[in-house]
Design a protein around this motif. Structure first.
Motif, short mmCIF file in Angstrom:
data_model
loop_
_atom_site.label_atom_id
_atom_site.label_comp_id
_atom_site.label_asym_id
_atom_site.label_seq_id
_atom_site.Cartn_x
_atom_site.Cartn_y
_atom_site.Cartn_z
N LEU A 177 40.04 39.83 27.23
CA LEU A 177 41.42 40.27 27.06
C LEU A 177 42.25 39.91 28.28
N LYS A 178 43.46 39.46 28.05
CA LYS A 178 44.43 39.31 29.13
C LYS A 178 44.66 40.67 29.77
N ASP A 179 44.88 40.69 31.10
CA ASP A 179 44.94 41.97 31.79
C ASP A 179 46.30 42.65 31.70
N ASN A 180 46.99 42.46 30.58
CA ASN A 180 48.14 43.31 30.26
C ASN A 180 47.88 44.13 29.00
N TYR A 181 46.65 44.09 28.48
CA TYR A 181 46.24 44.94 27.37
C TYR A 181 45.60 46.20 27.94
N ASP A 182 46.09 47.36 27.53
CA ASP A 182 45.50 48.61 28.00
C ASP A 182 44.07 48.75 27.52
N THR A 183 43.21 49.19 28.42
CA THR A 183 41.81 49.47 28.10
C THR A 183 41.42 50.77 28.77
N ALA A 184 40.85 51.68 28.01
CA ALA A 184 40.51 53.00 28.54
C ALA A 184 39.33 52.94 29.49
N ASP A 185 38.53 51.85 29.42
CA ASP A 185 37.33 51.77 30.26
C ASP A 185 37.45 50.76 31.39
N MET A 186 38.62 50.13 31.55
CA MET A 186 38.86 49.18 32.63
C MET A 186 40.32 49.28 33.05
N PRO A 187 40.63 49.00 34.32
CA PRO A 187 42.04 49.01 34.75
C PRO A 187 42.86 47.94 34.04
N THR A 188 44.16 48.12 34.05
CA THR A 188 45.11 47.14 33.51
C THR A 188 46.15 46.89 34.59
N SER A 189 46.11 45.71 35.20
CA SER A 189 46.93 45.45 36.38
C SER A 189 48.22 44.70 36.09
N GLY A 190 48.30 44.00 34.96
CA GLY A 190 49.44 43.12 34.75
C GLY A 190 49.49 41.99 35.77
N GLY A 191 48.39 41.79 36.50
CA GLY A 191 48.34 40.70 37.46
C GLY A 191 49.05 40.98 38.76
N THR A 192 49.43 42.23 39.04
CA THR A 192 50.17 42.52 40.27
C THR A 192 49.44 43.54 41.13
N PRO A 193 49.45 43.37 42.45
CA PRO A 193 48.77 44.34 43.33
C PRO A 193 49.31 45.75 43.18
N ALA A 194 50.58 45.89 42.84
CA ALA A 194 51.18 47.23 42.72
C ALA A 194 50.54 48.05 41.61
N LEU A 195 49.95 47.39 40.62
CA LEU A 195 49.34 48.10 39.50
C LEU A 195 47.83 47.89 39.43
N ALA A 196 47.24 47.44 40.52
CA ALA A 196 45.81 47.12 40.50
C ALA A 196 44.95 48.33 40.15
N GLY A 197 45.41 49.53 40.49
CA GLY A 197 44.61 50.71 40.21
C GLY A 197 45.02 51.44 38.95
N LEU A 198 45.87 50.85 38.13
CA LEU A 198 46.34 51.53 36.93
C LEU A 198 45.22 51.66 35.90
N GLN A 199 44.87 52.89 35.55
CA GLN A 199 43.84 53.13 34.55
C GLN A 199 44.46 53.82 33.33
N PRO A 200 44.69 53.08 32.24
CA PRO A 200 45.23 53.70 31.02
C PRO A 200 44.27 54.73 30.45
N GLU A 201 44.83 55.64 29.67
CA GLU A 201 44.01 56.68 29.06
C GLU A 201 43.45 56.27 27.70
N ARG A 202 44.05 55.24 27.09
CA ARG A 202 43.53 54.79 25.80
C ARG A 202 43.74 53.29 25.65
N ASP A 203 43.02 52.71 24.71
CA ASP A 203 43.12 51.29 24.43
C ASP A 203 44.43 50.94 23.75
N ALA A 204 44.90 49.72 23.99
CA ALA A 204 45.99 49.17 23.18
C ALA A 204 45.54 49.14 21.72
N PHE A 205 46.51 49.18 20.82
CA PHE A 205 46.19 49.21 19.39
C PHE A 205 45.32 48.02 18.98
N GLN A 206 45.67 46.82 19.43
CA GLN A 206 44.88 45.65 19.03
C GLN A 206 43.48 45.70 19.62
#
Length: 486
Positions: free
Chosen positions: A84-113
């Motif tokens: 998956l491209k790292d702009n898809y939310d994943t509940a078991d892995m961080p989603t950074s959008g490719g930027t250091p500012a969001l490197a630690g972002l951990q979504p609570e649930r998966d993207a629909f797809q």
């Protein structure tokens, strides 16, 4: 015993057959892909396409193997590793959008797809690199650095879904997911000799995908074959209450894109060529020639190829891009729904001054709008309506099934060199679907892509044209820098 590199260039159907016959397991597929990643992603050509590997992938594969042994088979993706491209939310892995500012972002649930893919039995092997915040097409990021093209590691892979494209081209997974706002699936597909489809907005949910521009964003697959693309599409399309645009599109989804693939669809198809989208500069002529040769080959397969002209096309395409008007507000809305987001706005990201230097000017420009609505935004939306009307009128006047042009007017550029992709705005500007298919290679061996733009909800026709092209010989060959392991 499995051969050393039994996953190299293998289709989803071939991998599924190996598991069904007992010659392999999902766990073995995961291990085989991990060996290839270990050999080539940070070593050898160091293509740098993976940002995160899923530590639970092997266990998830074993659970799917147990389901298979118990007689439960979820479908064509059962046990198939994907990325998956790292702009898809994943509940078991961080989603950074490719930027250091969001490197630690951990979504609570998966993207629909992503939920749909897991339900279909896919193993999420990990996440791929991307152009920072999806704001470019060369796949550079302050978080991950530059991603490299396995056809020539000194050149860019395209973006912003460049990590997914590289990983699929290099056989790090069976297929992958990207997103496309202004070429971000089709451009890297062209640069990696893959097939990539930008769907009609609404066919698949954007819920849980970090946004760039809601008017133009779509998510979708990249694959090495058209059949694999159709399998991924079947698994990911469908209505989602969290994305109202999908509710109106639900009636346009066939029971199965895979089941309705046709091997001879180019016979009798009327394809309009847009000469205004072919480059005439010295560095562009080779690309134009390769795409023209591919179109001539389509004529030999029975297609009717005609040149057409749309007055004011370039201006309408340029003026229809609304990313600069929407990004700031769309990103803030996404971050407000993430309880663990380390920042809440584009302005905060800019204040940290950790973004890639090549993005500074564009990010600051996109942080300027003060309100979601403005006269400039209204003018851009008007240009979108005018562009769609002009393109639709052209297709009706000439009784066209598709429009054709190069995905990119130049070959993939050297890393560190700017690259433009003006042709990529035609599909998002009109809201019409488009598919990128391999057209050939430059004298230096870099891939060239041909784009076909179809009618609204015409994904099946585009897939069918691509399938006929592929079965008749296509143009794909594997990248030389990531060969089968010995």
């Amino acid at each position: 015993m499995q051969p050393e590199d039994f996953v190299f260039e293998r289709s989803i159907a071939e991998l599924q057959d190996a598991m069904s016959s007992g010659r392999s397991t999902s766990h073995a597929l995961v291990q085989a892909y991990l060996r290839r990643i270990a050999a080539y992603d940070q070593h050898g050509p160091a293509v740098n396409s993976i940002i995160t590997l899923n530590p639970a992938a092997a266990a998830q594969a074993e659970a799917l193997d147990h389901e298979r042994r118990s007689g439960r088979l979820r479908g064509p993706l059962h046990g198939i590793p994907i990325l998956l491209k790292d702009n898809y939310d994943t509940a078991d892995m961080p989603t950074s959008g490719g930027t250091p500012a969001l490197a630690g972002l951990q979504p609570e649930r998966d993207a629909f797809q992503v939920r749909r893919l897991r339900q279909a039995g896919a193993v999420i092997l990990g996440k791929t690199t991307m152009h920072e915040l999806a704001c470019g097409i060369t796949n550079i990021s302050a978080l991950t650095g530059a991603t490299r093209n396995p056809y020539d590691p000194g050149h860019v892979p395209g973006g912003s879904s460049g990590g997914t494209a590289v990983a699929v081209a290099a056989s790090f997974a069976a297929a992958g997911m990207g997103s496309d706002t202004c070429g971000s699936i089709r451009i890297p597909a062209a640069c990696q000799s893959l097939v990539g489809l930008r769907i009609t907005p609404g066919l698949a949910s954007r819920s849980g995908i970090m946004p760039l521009s809601p008017s133009q964003d779509v998510g979708g697959p990249l694959a090495r074959t058209v059949r694999d693309l159709a399998i991924m599409l079947d698994a990911t399309v469908g209505p989602d209450p969290d994305d109202p645009a999908t509710l109106a599109a639900a009636d346009h989804i066939p029971p199965s894109y895979l089941a309705q693939l046709e091997p001879d669809a180019l016979g009798g198809a009327r394809i309009g060529v847009l000469p205004d989208l072919f480059g005439a500069q010295p560095e562009e002529l080779e690309i134009s020639d390769i795409v023209r040769q591919a179109l001539a080959a389509m004529r030999d397969l029975g297609a009717r190829i005609v040149d057409v002209h749309i007055a004011g096309l370039a201006d309408m395409m340029r003026n229809s891009n609304v990313i600069a008007h929407e990004f700031k507000f769309a990103l803030a809305a996404y971050l407000s729904g993430q309880p663990h987001a380390p920042v809440k706005s584009l302005a905060e990201i800019l204040r940290q001054q950790r973004h890639h230097e090549q993005l500074d000017a564009v990010l600051r420009l996109r942080d300027l709008p003060q309100t979601p609505d403005s006269p400039a935004y209204d003018a851009a939306q008007a240009a979108r309506h005018a562009l769609r009307a002009a393109v639709t009128a052209c297709m009706q006047q000439h009784r066209l099934d598709a429009l054709a042009y190069p995905v990119l007017r130049t070959a993939p550029v050297a890393i560190g060199t700017p690259m433009s992709g003006p042709n990529s705005q035609l599909s998002p500007g009109t809201g019409l679907p488009a598919i990128a298919i391999p057209a050939g290679y430059t004298r230096l061996g870099l891939p060239v892509g041909l784009e076909l733009l179809g009618r609204a909800y015409g994904e099946q026709s585009l897939l069918n044209y691509a399938a006929h092209w592929e079965l008749a010989g296509g143009r794909r060959r594997p990248p030389p820098y990531t060969p089968a392991l010995g």
